[in-house]
Design an enzyme around this catalytic site. Structure first.
Site, PDB file in Angstrom:
ATOM      1  N   LYS A  78       0.865  -1.185   0.000  1.00  0.00           N
ATOM      2  CA  LYS A  78       0.000   0.000   0.000  1.00  0.00           C
ATOM      3  C   LYS A  78       0.899   1.232   0.000  1.00  0.00           C
ATOM      4  CE  LYS A  78      -3.841   1.837   2.832  1.00  0.00           C
ATOM      5  NZ  LYS A  78      -4.647   1.553   4.043  1.00  0.00           N
ATOM      6  N   SER A 153      -9.477   1.281   3.146  1.00  0.00           N
ATOM      7  CA  SER A 153      -8.688   2.100   2.243  1.00  0.00           C
ATOM      8  C   SER A 153      -7.607   1.316   1.481  1.00  0.00           C
ATOM      9  CB  SER A 153      -8.023   3.235   3.009  1.00  0.00           C
ATOM     10  OG  SER A 153      -7.147   2.713   3.993  1.00  0.00           O
ATOM     11  N   SER A 177      -9.387  -1.097   7.355  1.00  0.00           N
ATOM     12  CA  SER A 177      -8.897  -0.946   5.983  1.00  0.00           C
ATOM     13  C   SER A 177      -8.138  -2.122   5.400  1.00  0.00           C
ATOM     14  CB  SER A 177      -8.005   0.284   5.882  1.00  0.00           C
ATOM     15  OG  SER A 177      -8.811   1.406   5.713  1.00  0.00           O
TER      16      SER A 177
END
Ligand code: GLN
Length: 487
Positions: A78, A153, A177
């Site tokens: 990420k 996310s 997330s």
């Protein structure tokens, strides 16, 4: 067998046996990215040196060296984790061009384990969101149906794994997330106990809530990756100096007699009937494997959304004060004086959701409201942790759906922030309490979208939830990959 269908465990075995080389594995990953990422948009940046790194691993393997447990496995991070020499954007225009000068702890550990970082994945700006639509750079699509959001996310990481671009990815979980995008994409995602994985080099959102964790197709790969990234690091003052159990070994063994709690407060009004049915079926499966199912109550769950959105925004407003147009990344070209550099840089480069959270957090921390909001939220947070402590006197782990609904359509909730906040209702409490949790695939909705089952564990006891999730996965058949349009 095609690259995109291999788990990391299978890939490592093939690389060790020299059935395929690390360079071929990385080339397979990059080819899959090239083929599908125009449509899915999981990656913000692809690492140009990945093939070079893979070749070095092949040389070491040829020399008979032990390259590590992830030898030659392509992995995606990420884009809020630092990799030296590659931008770390956090999905934000304010950091779009920030070239990272150092490696995060997880980056170092992955390299030591022989993994090859192939790219950085899209995310809601500064990890604020549940759909990846709040990214300031692009919108990621759910590989199961590109009209739907992949969750967030860590939506880029989850989409990359289920699209077969990488067998493994890292996400970060501040309020769900990792688990929620894992559920929306039909893969496995775990949030470790707060302090298990070092946050050094993870760009902060809510520092008392953030944890890095593994995303993978199955539970075995999840345990393999968690093993590599766990452990003490003196550069993160909240990193725990505790022994890390052997997570792979902990997968084996029966769950006979394992006490699983079902909190009545998690079965909220408005839950999708598909989610309710899949969860009921999962409970029956676990019961048939010998687990003892108990109804429990966690009375403060109803405050989770309110408490989280005070604590997380308060911490974010403080953490994001560092983006001032001077130290990192973007600087407004329209400023005429120093204050203008601060205000215009922030105004021009932060997105709406980030601004909303900075305002909410600054309000909660300001002198007149601090006692009424922040202090009160901190007290209720403690009561929520006590709910978990009390529950864990009766049970070994707690089960709920990961999300009250399957993936929603892109655009469906983006203009309704409150509704978006409510979609995290199942996952937030765990972060407020600092405990470990995992989401595993448990079925499909009527539209064919994946559903996730959440298992929550005692502090430091990732091993038990991994074992239960593994047992569940061994007896069910929800590990599938979508057919991609570009296939
Ligand atoms: N969706 C939650 C939020 O918007 C959680 C995000 C996260 O875990 N990073 O804050």
């Amino acid at each position: 067998m095609n690259f995109e269908d291999l788990t990391a465990t299978a890939l490592v075995q093939k690389i060790r046996q020299k059935d395929i080389s690390a360079a071929e594995a990385v080339a397979g990953s990059l080819a899959q990215i090239r083929k599908h990422d125009g449509q899915i948009k999981a990656f913000i940046n692809v690492c140009e040196n990945a093939e070079e790194k893979a070749k070095r691993i092949d040389k070491r393997l040829a020399a008979g060296e032990d390259v590590g447990p992830l030898a030659g496995v392509p992995i995606a991070l990420k884009d809020n984790m630092c990799v030296q020499g590659v931008p770390t954007t956090c999905g934000s225009k304010i950091l779009e061009k920030w070239m990272t000068p150092y490696d995060a702890n997880v980056t170092e550990l992955l390299e030591q384990a022989g993994a090859v970082i192939v790219g950085k994945t899209n995310m809601d700006e500064f990890a604020m969101g549940s759909s990846t639509e709040n990214s300031g750079l692009m919108v990621t699509r759910n590989p199961w149906n590109t009209e739907y959001a992949p969750g967030g996310s860590s939506g880029g990481s989850a989409a990359a794994v289920v699209a077969g671009m990488v067998p493994l990815a890292l996400g970060s979980d501040t309020g769900g997330s990792i688990r929620q995008p894992a559920a929306f994409c039909g893969i496995t995602g775990a949030k470790p106990t707060y302090g298990r994985v070092s946050r050094y080099g993870l760009v902060a959102f809510g520092s008392s809530l953030d944890q890095i964790g593994p995303l993978s197709r199955d539970v075995r790969d999840n345990a393999l990756l968690l093993q590599v990234i766990s452990g003490h690091d003196s550069r993160d003052s909240t990193s725990a100096n505790l022994d890390v159990p052997d997570y792979l070994a902990s997968l084996e063994g029966s769950i006979e007699g394992l006490k699983i709690g079902i909190p009545k407060e998690y079965f909220v009004d408005g839950m999708s009937p598909d989610v309710a049915a899949a969860t009921d079926a999962a409970i029956e499966t676990l019961r048939s494997l010998g687990a003892e199912i108990r109804q429990i109550s966690m009375p403060h769950t109803q405050y989770a959304v309110a408490v989280y959105y005070i604590i997380a925004t308060a911490e974010a407003s403080s953490n994001l004060a560092r983006y001032d147009g001077v130290h990192y990344g973007f600087r407004s070209q329209n400023a005429e004086d120093m204050i203008g550099v601060y205000t215009k840089s922030r105004r021009e480069a932060f997105g709406d959701e980030v601004k909303r959270r900075i305002m909410l957090g600054t309000f909660a921390l300001s002198a007149e409201t601090y006692e009424a909001y922040y202090v009160k939220a901190a007290k209720v947070r403690k009561l929520m942790r006590e709910d978990f402590d009390n529950a864990f006197e009766q049970v070994d782990c707690i089960l709920s759906p990961t999300s009250p609904s399957p993936a929603f359509k892109i655009g469906e909730l983006v203009d309704d922030p409150l509704q978006m906040y409510l979609s995290d209702i199942m996952t937030l409490s765990l972060n407020l309490a600092g405990l470990p949790g995992i989401s595993v695939p448990c079925g499909f909705s009527a539209e064919g979208l994946p559903l996730g089952l959440q298992l929550m564990g005692k502090p430091w006891d990732e091993a038990t939830i991994l074992r239960a999730a593994y047992a569940f996965q061994q007896t069910t058949d929800f590990l599938r990959r979508p057919r991609l349009n570009s296939e």
